[in-house]
Design a protein around this motif. Structure first.
Motif, PDB file in Angstrom:
ATOM      1  N   THR A 128       0.828  -1.207   0.000  1.00  0.00           N
ATOM      2  CA  THR A 128       0.000   0.000   0.000  1.00  0.00           C
ATOM      3  C   THR A 128       0.863   1.257   0.000  1.00  0.00           C
ATOM      4  O   THR A 128       0.513   2.261  -0.614  1.00  0.00           O
ATOM      5  CB  THR A 128      -0.938   0.003   1.219  1.00  0.00           C
ATOM      6  OG1 THR A 128      -0.167  -0.093   2.425  1.00  0.00           O
ATOM      7  CG2 THR A 128      -1.905  -1.175   1.151  1.00  0.00           C
ATOM      8  N   SER A 132       0.847   4.385  -2.689  1.00  0.00           N
ATOM      9  CA  SER A 132       0.623   5.749  -2.205  1.00  0.00           C
ATOM     10  C   SER A 132       1.810   6.653  -2.515  1.00  0.00           C
ATOM     11  O   SER A 132       1.637   7.834  -2.829  1.00  0.00           O
ATOM     12  CB  SER A 132       0.360   5.728  -0.698  1.00  0.00           C
ATOM     13  OG  SER A 132      -0.816   5.001  -0.404  1.00  0.00           O
ATOM     14  N   ALA A 137      -4.224   6.439  -6.931  1.00  0.00           N
ATOM     15  CA  ALA A 137      -5.513   6.200  -6.285  1.00  0.00           C
ATOM     16  C   ALA A 137      -5.938   4.768  -6.595  1.00  0.00           C
ATOM     17  O   ALA A 137      -5.890   4.322  -7.746  1.00  0.00           O
ATOM     18  CB  ALA A 137      -6.562   7.185  -6.809  1.00  0.00           C
TER      19      ALA A 137
END
Length: 222
Positions: A128, A132, A137
């Motif tokens: 993740t 990011s 997105a």
């Protein structure tokens, strides 16, 4: 190249074996899927990561494209993985979109690292965090982090114990202009994850916050 083997989750609770042959061979793919695939093919990545197309799963989605990669040091692999792009023009309720990325990443560890209770959470945060950090997105992430250890006996007793970390995950990339997600950026972020699992140093100043895996097992012969 050492290909990541096994079964890939579609992020919707279903599983499917990889089959020989590309379901899309000889078929006309939607323009959005063709554009997404072309962006993957045109991506330029750090030289330690070798990427090549491979057979895609047949039954996970109407259209699929797959890549396999290895983090290479000379003639040895430090980590390997597979990334699959799925596309359903009608959309998929579980994906909450018409595209889905599915991955399998794995690397060898020192046995004592496999007992670290925080290792699964750290590895998931690498995925993740890589997305990011690239400003991507995404939605509906799901997956598993698995630690496995092997101990050898009898005729194999001279082998050292081996431990492996395996990350299986899927996520929905947000679609941009023309309904096409930025697959090139997602591929780059995925390669950032591979590099972290392999224990490579950050690729550049922008990646200075990357924490590499300590006590990673030495390079594996290809």
């Amino acid at each position: 190249m050492a290909a990541a083997q096994g079964r890939l989750s579609d992020g919707a609770g279903g599983m499917d074996d990889e089959k020989e042959g590309d379901r899309n061979a000889g078929s006309t793919a939607p323009p959005a899927f063709e554009a997404a695939v072309q962006a993957l093919r045109a991506s330029r990545l750090r030289p330690q990561i070798e990427v090549e197309p491979t057979r895609a799963p047949q039954r996970l989605a109407p259209h699929a494209y797959a890549l396999e990669a290895a983090v290479v040091d000379g003639d040895q692999d430090l980590a390997d993985g597979r990334l699959v792009l799925l596309h359903d023009p009608d959309g998929h309720e579980a994906w909450r979109g018409s595209f889905r990325l599915v991955t399998l990443v794995r690397a060898e560890l020192e046995p004592e690292m496999a007992t670290d209770p925080l290792l699964p959470e750290v590895c998931w945060s690498w995925l993740t965090g890589a997305l990011s950090a690239r400003g991507l997105a995404f939605g509906e992430p799901s997956g598993t982090v698995t630690r496995a250890s092997s101990h050898y006996f009898g005729g194999l007793s001279e082998r050292l114990p081996a431990s492996q970390i395996e990350i299986r995950a899927s996520w929905t990339p947000r679609e941009g202009l023309g309904g096409v997600p930025d697959t090139a950026a997602h591929l780059t972020a995925w390669c950032d994850l591979l590099a972290q699992v392999a224990g490579l140093p950050p690729a550049g100043p922008g990646d200075a916050s990357v924490v590499t895996l300590p006590q990673r097992r030495g390079p594996q012969s290809r």
